[in-house]
Each structure stands twice: as structure tokens, then as C-alpha cells.
Design an enzyme around this catalytic site. Structure first.
Site, PDB file in Angstrom:
ATOM      1  N   ASN A 150       0.807  -1.235   0.000  1.00  0.00           N
ATOM      2  CA  ASN A 150       0.000   0.000   0.000  1.00  0.00           C
ATOM      3  C   ASN A 150       0.838   1.282   0.000  1.00  0.00           C
ATOM      4  O   ASN A 150       0.452   2.281  -0.600  1.00  0.00           O
ATOM      5  CB  ASN A 150      -1.023  -0.011   1.138  1.00  0.00           C
ATOM      6  CG  ASN A 150      -0.405  -0.051   2.507  1.00  0.00           C
ATOM      7  OD1 ASN A 150       0.703  -0.577   2.674  1.00  0.00           O
ATOM      8  ND2 ASN A 150      -1.079   0.479   3.486  1.00  0.00           N
ATOM      9  N   LYS A 173      12.745  -7.111   1.173  1.00  0.00           N
ATOM     10  CA  LYS A 173      11.798  -7.797   0.297  1.00  0.00           C
ATOM     11  C   LYS A 173      10.511  -6.969   0.233  1.00  0.00           C
ATOM     12  O   LYS A 173       9.685  -6.991   1.132  1.00  0.00           O
ATOM     13  CB  LYS A 173      11.455  -9.191   0.819  1.00  0.00           C
ATOM     14  CG  LYS A 173      10.705  -9.986  -0.242  1.00  0.00           C
ATOM     15  CD  LYS A 173       9.874 -11.122   0.306  1.00  0.00           C
ATOM     16  CE  LYS A 173       8.431 -10.785   0.550  1.00  0.00           C
ATOM     17  NZ  LYS A 173       7.678 -10.312  -0.618  1.00  0.00           N
ATOM     18  N   PRO A 174      10.343  -6.215  -0.856  1.00  0.00           N
ATOM     19  CA  PRO A 174       9.071  -5.491  -0.997  1.00  0.00           C
ATOM     20  C   PRO A 174       7.965  -6.472  -1.382  1.00  0.00           C
ATOM     21  O   PRO A 174       8.250  -7.624  -1.711  1.00  0.00           O
ATOM     22  CB  PRO A 174       9.339  -4.512  -2.149  1.00  0.00           C
ATOM     23  CG  PRO A 174      10.564  -4.984  -2.831  1.00  0.00           C
ATOM     24  CD  PRO A 174      11.242  -6.026  -1.984  1.00  0.00           C
ATOM     25  N   SER A 176       5.602  -8.566  -3.489  1.00  0.00           N
ATOM     26  CA  SER A 176       5.772  -9.040  -4.867  1.00  0.00           C
ATOM     27  C   SER A 176       4.674  -8.474  -5.761  1.00  0.00           C
ATOM     28  O   SER A 176       4.756  -8.553  -6.975  1.00  0.00           O
ATOM     29  CB  SER A 176       5.748 -10.569  -4.903  1.00  0.00           C
ATOM     30  OG  SER A 176       4.613 -11.038  -4.213  1.00  0.00           O
ATOM     31  N   GLY A 226       2.748  -5.375   7.566  1.00  0.00           N
ATOM     32  CA  GLY A 226       1.773  -6.136   6.800  1.00  0.00           C
ATOM     33  C   GLY A 226       0.608  -6.549   7.664  1.00  0.00           C
ATOM     34  O   GLY A 226       0.350  -5.957   8.730  1.00  0.00           O
ATOM     35  N   GLU A 248       4.730  -3.992  12.302  1.00  0.00           N
ATOM     36  CA  GLU A 248       3.722  -2.943  12.090  1.00  0.00           C
ATOM     37  C   GLU A 248       2.566  -3.626  11.383  1.00  0.00           C
ATOM     38  O   GLU A 248       2.660  -3.954  10.197  1.00  0.00           O
ATOM     39  CB  GLU A 248       4.300  -1.816  11.206  1.00  0.00           C
ATOM     40  CG  GLU A 248       5.465  -1.057  11.834  1.00  0.00           C
ATOM     41  CD  GLU A 248       5.040  -0.199  13.011  1.00  0.00           C
ATOM     42  OE1 GLU A 248       3.828   0.045  13.183  1.00  0.00           O
ATOM     43  OE2 GLU A 248       5.915   0.203  13.785  1.00  0.00           O
ATOM     44  N   CYS A 282      -3.077   1.842   6.805  1.00  0.00           N
ATOM     45  CA  CYS A 282      -3.279   1.202   8.110  1.00  0.00           C
ATOM     46  C   CYS A 282      -3.875   2.149   9.138  1.00  0.00           C
ATOM     47  O   CYS A 282      -4.501   1.703  10.091  1.00  0.00           O
ATOM     48  CB  CYS A 282      -1.951   0.639   8.604  1.00  0.00           C
ATOM     49  SG  CYS A 282      -0.664   1.878   8.625  1.00  0.00           S
ATOM     50  N   GLU A 383     -10.583  -5.222   9.530  1.00  0.00           N
ATOM     51  CA  GLU A 383      -9.955  -4.250   8.643  1.00  0.00           C
ATOM     52  C   GLU A 383     -10.680  -4.281   7.290  1.00  0.00           C
ATOM     53  O   GLU A 383     -10.901  -5.353   6.738  1.00  0.00           O
ATOM     54  CB  GLU A 383      -8.494  -4.669   8.444  1.00  0.00           C
ATOM     55  CG  GLU A 383      -7.564  -3.511   8.341  1.00  0.00           C
ATOM     56  CD  GLU A 383      -6.117  -3.945   8.127  1.00  0.00           C
ATOM     57  OE1 GLU A 383      -5.858  -5.089   7.709  1.00  0.00           O
ATOM     58  OE2 GLU A 383      -5.243  -3.106   8.363  1.00  0.00           O
TER      59      GLU A 383
HETATM   60  P1  NAD Z   1       0.807  -9.128   3.807  1.00  0.00           P
HETATM   61  O1  NAD Z   1       0.976  -9.496   5.237  1.00  0.00           O
HETATM   62  O2  NAD Z   1       0.052 -10.057   2.944  1.00  0.00           O
HETATM   63  O3  NAD Z   1       2.232  -8.968   3.095  1.00  0.00           O
HETATM   64  C1  NAD Z   1       3.203  -8.051   3.551  1.00  0.00           C
HETATM   65  C2  NAD Z   1       4.595  -8.528   3.118  1.00  0.00           C
HETATM   66  O4  NAD Z   1       4.885  -9.763   3.788  1.00  0.00           O
HETATM   67  C3  NAD Z   1       4.724  -8.825   1.627  1.00  0.00           C
HETATM   68  O5  NAD Z   1       6.020  -8.454   1.203  1.00  0.00           O
HETATM   69  C4  NAD Z   1       4.534 -10.335   1.567  1.00  0.00           C
HETATM   70  O6  NAD Z   1       5.113 -10.914   0.421  1.00  0.00           O
HETATM   71  C5  NAD Z   1       5.236 -10.766   2.841  1.00  0.00           C
HETATM   72  N1  NAD Z   1       4.770 -12.045   3.396  1.00  0.00           N
HETATM   73  C6  NAD Z   1       3.570 -12.641   3.242  1.00  0.00           C
HETATM   74  N2  NAD Z   1       3.548 -13.818   3.918  1.00  0.00           N
HETATM   75  C7  NAD Z   1       4.758 -13.950   4.513  1.00  0.00           C
HETATM   76  C8  NAD Z   1       5.333 -14.963   5.359  1.00  0.00           C
HETATM   77  N3  NAD Z   1       4.662 -16.037   5.723  1.00  0.00           N
HETATM   78  N4  NAD Z   1       6.596 -14.768   5.794  1.00  0.00           N
HETATM   79  C9  NAD Z   1       7.298 -13.649   5.473  1.00  0.00           C
HETATM   80  N5  NAD Z   1       6.803 -12.685   4.655  1.00  0.00           N
HETATM   81  C10 NAD Z   1       5.535 -12.832   4.198  1.00  0.00           C
HETATM   82  O7  NAD Z   1       0.180  -7.661   3.784  1.00  0.00           O
HETATM   83  P2  NAD Z   1      -0.279  -6.800   2.518  1.00  0.00           P
HETATM   84  O8  NAD Z   1      -1.589  -7.318   2.034  1.00  0.00           O
HETATM   85  O9  NAD Z   1       0.845  -6.656   1.570  1.00  0.00           O
HETATM   86  O10 NAD Z   1      -0.490  -5.358   3.210  1.00  0.00           O
HETATM   87  C11 NAD Z   1      -1.675  -4.957   3.814  1.00  0.00           C
HETATM   88  C12 NAD Z   1      -1.588  -5.077   5.324  1.00  0.00           C
HETATM   89  O11 NAD Z   1      -0.503  -4.303   5.819  1.00  0.00           O
HETATM   90  C13 NAD Z   1      -2.808  -4.548   6.038  1.00  0.00           C
HETATM   91  O12 NAD Z   1      -3.214  -5.459   7.017  1.00  0.00           O
HETATM   92  C14 NAD Z   1      -2.331  -3.262   6.674  1.00  0.00           C
HETATM   93  O13 NAD Z   1      -3.025  -2.856   7.823  1.00  0.00           O
HETATM   94  C15 NAD Z   1      -0.916  -3.566   6.963  1.00  0.00           C
HETATM   95  N6  NAD Z   1      -0.151  -2.325   7.088  1.00  0.00           N
HETATM   96  C16 NAD Z   1       0.267  -1.923   8.336  1.00  0.00           C
HETATM   97  C17 NAD Z   1       0.971  -0.726   8.476  1.00  0.00           C
HETATM   98  C18 NAD Z   1       1.463  -0.259   9.822  1.00  0.00           C
HETATM   99  O14 NAD Z   1       2.291   0.648   9.852  1.00  0.00           O
HETATM  100  N7  NAD Z   1       1.015  -0.818  10.927  1.00  0.00           N
HETATM  101  C19 NAD Z   1       1.244   0.045   7.349  1.00  0.00           C
HETATM  102  C20 NAD Z   1       0.795  -0.394   6.110  1.00  0.00           C
HETATM  103  C21 NAD Z   1       0.113  -1.593   5.984  1.00  0.00           C
END
Ligand code: NAD
Length: 483
Positions: A150, A173-174, A176, A226, A248, A282, A383
Site C-alpha cells: 500500500n 523484500k518489498p 511481490s 503487513g 507494524e 493502516c 480491517e
Molecule cells: P501481507 O501481510 O500479505 O504482506 C506483507 C509482506 O509480507 C509482503 O512483502 C509479503 O510478500 C510478505 N509475506 C507474506 N507472507 C509472509 C510470510 N509467511 N513470511 C514472510 N513474509 C511474508 O500484507 P499486505 O496485504 O501486503 O499489506 C496490507 C496489510 O498491511 C494490512 O493489514 C495493513 O493494515 C498492513 N499495514 C500496516 C501498516 C502499519 O504501519 N502498521 C502500514 C501499512 C500496511
């Protein structure tokens, strides 16, 4: 089509498998570029490079590290337009917000270039006349930095910058799903002259690359932004090596509009934070609790201001809202709206896709205001990550406080009131890492940002983030006679 590569040990390389993924524009689903898709093998290679580079980088003078970060910030600013366009095309946000995100990422580099030089230790009171005790902080090793789609540049920057400034080496790792602008950001820092292996970038899925970064004994720190569920999985895996963690995670931020609030200001602030980046943030306003005495007036302003927002392709300079990031996000939003309507909520505006040919190929959705919400509805507890402002009325402050805290999340909370006593009463009782009084912009570089409850662990921004990448050490010195 241009292919974005990984960066390992100072070299731009393809993944070992030579696989690639096509990244598409959420505004029209046209291909933007390809990205190399790595797997565990590539992640292990990057971790190895970071491990070898660590002793040299940890010993590098903090001033020299800071100079390199500043040069990186300059390069990011020079390339800001190009990086921002990529960001809009892969993620959807309007170009002016993409520019702001890229500039904020350059600010992170400048900020930690300076903070890194303020890693002061302490001389603590000694336990005897002939001993001295020093407390110092040292970089803790290889940091794995994992970020979501995001804010793919900004969220990466506020991890990479303190990690490098602290003296850690990094494997980033950003997501994908949105890796292009992040790749250009990392490339700019690297081209500032960062030594090979100090800053590495691996692309690939969380399941493969992410898991390797978390499970490998080489990474001593995992810094993750995430989803809360992913965060819990990472926490479990990281416990096997007692790894340091910054998490976070998700949020579900309440906004409380009191009877004495400046209604125009409150409505404007809520519109801004509920709909910017299509609610995919978030700290988005996820629940609005409005005092019953001002609810009608507030709802009327909210709907009027929402109606002025222009929707379209983020590259169009006149647009306020771009598409949502994916069909999955749009579907989740629609499902939550349907659930709320079935349980008695009312749509005041929006609630569907915009009509017209120019919206037909993108993931567009109308910004939506809902009224008559209650806590039986999924949207008030889960969420959404979509452009919805759901309203619920309250009659007493303690009721609003109870509702606001009735959540497993605790990232941000907002209060609108003209009375400072009321403001502090709420601020001191809200269970959230950041509280905005008459503002929904609670994040600044020099204040800690992070979540309570299931919104996370640790803090980003400010000096606290530097220390998240360091370990404390007590050095006790025995002196000879004659002191
Ligand atoms: P996600 O958890 O699906 O993925 C985030 C990152 O983690 C990606 O790079 C993904 O490839 C990686 N990932 C996924 N599974 C993994 C695993 N098992 N082990 C290691 N890495 C893994 O989240 P998303 O859909 O990309 O982002 C949205 C989420 O992020 C929302 O829940 C949002 O609230 C949260 N978010 C939180 C903040 C904050 O500051 N608290 C800021 C932005 C987004």
C-alpha cells in the site's frame, strides 16, 4: 518489456530460476513491467552477502554511513518523478500522492543519516571505586526488511534507513505485488556508493522468499509491515532463533466527533483519512463515532465533501482518488458493505463502482459513507482497507470511549473536540499507539509510530527506530591501583 531485477552483493541479477512476473496497472490492467521472481535460494544468497558485509559496515564511521545515506536521498529526489510514475502505475494512487511518498522516503534517509551520529552511550554509576561501567549500543547484524503494497516505497524507506544508519546490513523484500518503485528506490541508495552486500533486494512471494528471510539463522532482526495474521506467523517462526522483531500490523482506527467539535474541520479530516489511497492505509479512519446532537450536520458535510472527490487514473493530474489496488480488495470492501446493509446500515453515498467506459477496466469504487452502523457488523470489527466511512451515533463520552477501544487493533485513534480537557480525557484512555486531536495525520518523523494490541510490536520513526536495529551492551572495566 522492461524487467526489474534483484540486487545481491552489489549486482543487479535475475533470479536463479529466471522466472518473472508481470506487474499490471490497477487503473486499466495493462502491463507496466516484469519483475524477477526469486525463491528461497535467492533469499539465501542475499542473506549470505549481507552476513559477509556486516563486520565492515558495522565498523564504518557513522558519519561516512550518514554521508552515503544523504547522497542516496539526493539521488532519490533527482529520480522522484520517474519513481513516482512507476508507483502510480503499479499501485494506483494519484501521482501527487506518489510524489509525496517518494519524497518522504528521501526524508527517511536524511533523517537517519543524522540520527545515526547520535548513538550516544552512557557511563553509569559504578558498583565500586575501582570499576567503571559503560553502556553502548551496537548494530545487531543482518536485518530482514519485509514490506507491503500500500505504501511500497515509504514503508520500506523507514526501515532500511534506520537499519543502515545503525550499522546493520539489509536484505529487503518489498511486496511481490508492487515491487517496481521500491526497486528503483533501493537502486538509488545503492548507487550512492553503499558497499556491495550491505543493501540487498530480493523479489518473490512471502511464502518462499519471506519465509527464508524469517527462518534463516543469518537474519538477527525481522522488521515487517503487513497483515496481523502474517505478523503472527512471523512471530512464531522468529521465536525459533529468538529473533528481534518489529511488527507494524493491521489497524482499525476510530474517530470520535464530540458534541462541541468543529464540524467542518472534523468532516474534512475524516474524508481525507477515510478515502486517501482508497482507504488502503493502516491508519485509515475505519469507524466514526459521532455525538447524536451533531450527527445529522456532520453526515451532511461528510457526504457533501465526499461528493467532490474526483475518481480516475492516477496519472491524470485532476484526480483525487485512483483505483483500488486489486479485485480482491474491492471484493472485500463490497462484501463488508453488503454485510452492513443486511444488518440495518444505510448508504448515504457511494456503495458501488462508478459508471462509465473509463472505469470499466480498473478496480474503481465510489467513496462510500454509511450510517446507522453497529458493532455486530463486520466492518466495525475487521480491517476493510477500502474507501468507506461508516458512522455510528453515541450519546455520552464514556460510551464513545468503550466503543473505540472495543477492537483487537490499536494503531491510531482520532478525537474532534474544542475542549482540551475532553481531548486529554480521551487521549489518555484510548488504546492506540498514536492519537490525533483535531487531526487525522498522526505521523511525523520525530515521534514514535507503532501499534498497541494486535497492531504490532516495536516503534518506527524517531530515534526509537534506530535502537530497534541495535543491541545494548554493558562493558565493566576493572581499573588498576592508583586511581
Ligand atoms: P501481507 O501481510 O500479505 O504482506 C506483507 C509482506 O509480507 C509482503 O512483502 C509479503 O510478500 C510478505 N509475506 C507474506 N507472507 C509472509 C510470510 N509467511 N513470511 C514472510 N513474509 C511474508 O500484507 P499486505 O496485504 O501486503 O499489506 C496490507 C496489510 O498491511 C494490512 O493489514 C495493513 O493494515 C498492513 N499495514 C500496516 C501498516 C502499519 O504501519 N502498521 C502500514 C501499512 C500496511
Amino acid at each position: 518489456m522492461k524487467r526489474f531485477k534483484m540486487l545481491i552483493d552489489g549486482k543487479a541479477i535475475e533470479s536463479a530460476s529466471e522466472k518473472a512476473a508481470v506487474i499490471k496497472n490497477p487503473a486499466n490492467q495493462e502491463p507496466v513491467a516484469e519483475v524477477s521472481l526469486g525463491d528461497r535460494e535467492d533469499a539465501a544468497l542475499a542473506l549470505g552477502a549481507a552476513e559477509r558485509a556486516f563486520p565492515g559496515w558495522a565498523r564504518t564511521d557513522p558519519k561516512k554511513r550518514g554521508d552515503l545515506l544523504c547522497r542516496g536521498a539526493d539521488l532519490v529526489r533527482e529520480r522522484a518523478e520517474e519513481i513516482a510514475r512507476l508507483l502510480t502505475m503499479e499501485q494506483g494512487k494519484p501521482l501527487r500522492y506518489a510524489r509525496r511518498e517518494v519524497l518522504s522516503s528521501a526524508e527517511a534517509l536524511d533523517y537517519y543519516a543524522e540520527e545515526g551520529m547520535r548513538n550516544f552511550g552512557e557511563i553509569v554509576p559504578s558498583s565500586s571505586e575501582r570499576t567503571r561501567s559503560l553502556v553502548v549500543r551496537q548494530p545487531l547484524g543482518v536485518a530482514a526488511v519485509i514490506s507491503p503494497w500500500n505504501y511500497p516505497v515509504d514503508l520500506l524507506a523507514w526501515k532500511v534507513a534506520p537499519a543502515l544508519a545503525a550499522g546493520c546490513t539489509v536484505v529487503a523484500k518489498p511486496s511481490s505485488k508492487a515491487p517496481l518503485a521500491a526497486t528503483e528506490f533501493i537502486r538509488a541508495i545503492h548507487e550512492a556508493g553503499i558497499p556491495p552486500g550491505v543493501l540487498n533486494l530480493v523479489h518473490g512471494s512471502g511464502r518462499d522468499v519471506g519465509s527464508e528471510l524469517v527462518e534463516s539463522p543469518i537474519s538477527r532482526k525481522v522488521s515487517f509491515t503487513g497483515n496481523t495474521e502474517t505478523g503472527k506467523e512471523i512471530m512464531e517462526k522468529a521465536s525459533r532463533h529468538v529473533k528481534r522483531l518489529s511488527l507494524e500490523l493491521g489497524g482499525h482506527s476510530p474517530a470520535i466527533v464530540c458534541e462541541d467539535a468543529d464540524i467542518d474541520e472534523a468532516a474534512e479530516s475524516c474524508v481525507q483519512r477515510a478515502f486517501s489511497n482508497m482507504g488502503q492505509i493502516c491508519i485509515s479512519v475505519n469507524r466514526i463515532y459521532v455525538h447524536e446532537a451533531v450527527a445529522e450536520e456532520f453526515a451532511e458535510r461528510l457526504v457533501k465533501m465526499t461528493g467532490k472527490l474526483r475518481i480516475g487514473d492516477g496519472l491524470d493530474p485532476d484526480v483525487d482518488l485512483g483505483p483500488m489496488f486489486s479485485e480482491a480488495q474491492r471484493k472485500k470492501t463490497k462484501d463488508q458493505i453488503a454485510d452492513a446493509l443486511a444488518k440495518g446500515a444505510a448508504v448515504l453515498c457511494g456503495g458501488s463502482e462508478p459508471e462509465g467506459e473509463k472505469y470499466s477496466r480498473g478496480f474503481f469504487f465510489m467513496p462510500t459513507v454509511l450510517d446507522d452502523m453497529d458493532h455486530s457488523m463486520r466492518m466495525m470489527r475487521e480491517e476493510t482497507f477500502g474507501p468507506v466511512a461508516p458512522m455510528m451515533r453515541f450519546s455520552a463520552n464514556d460510551e464513545a470511549l468503550r466503543l473505540a477501544n472495543d477492537s483487537r487493533y490499536g494503531l491510531a485513534a482520532y478525537v474532534f473536540t474544542e475542549n482540551m480537557t475532553t481531548a486529554l480525557w480521551f487521549a489518555e484512555r484510548l488504546e492506540a499507539g498514536s492519537v490525533g486531536i483535531n487531526t487525522t495525520s498522526p505521523i511525523i518523523p520525530s515521534a514514535p509510530f507503532g501499534g498497541w494490541k494486535e497492531s504490532g510490536l516495536g516503534r518506527e520513526r524517531c530515534r526509537a527506530a534506530l535502537y530497534e536495529y541495535m543491541e545494548e551492551k554493558h562493558i565493566r572495566i576493572g581499573l588498576r591501583e592508583g586511581i
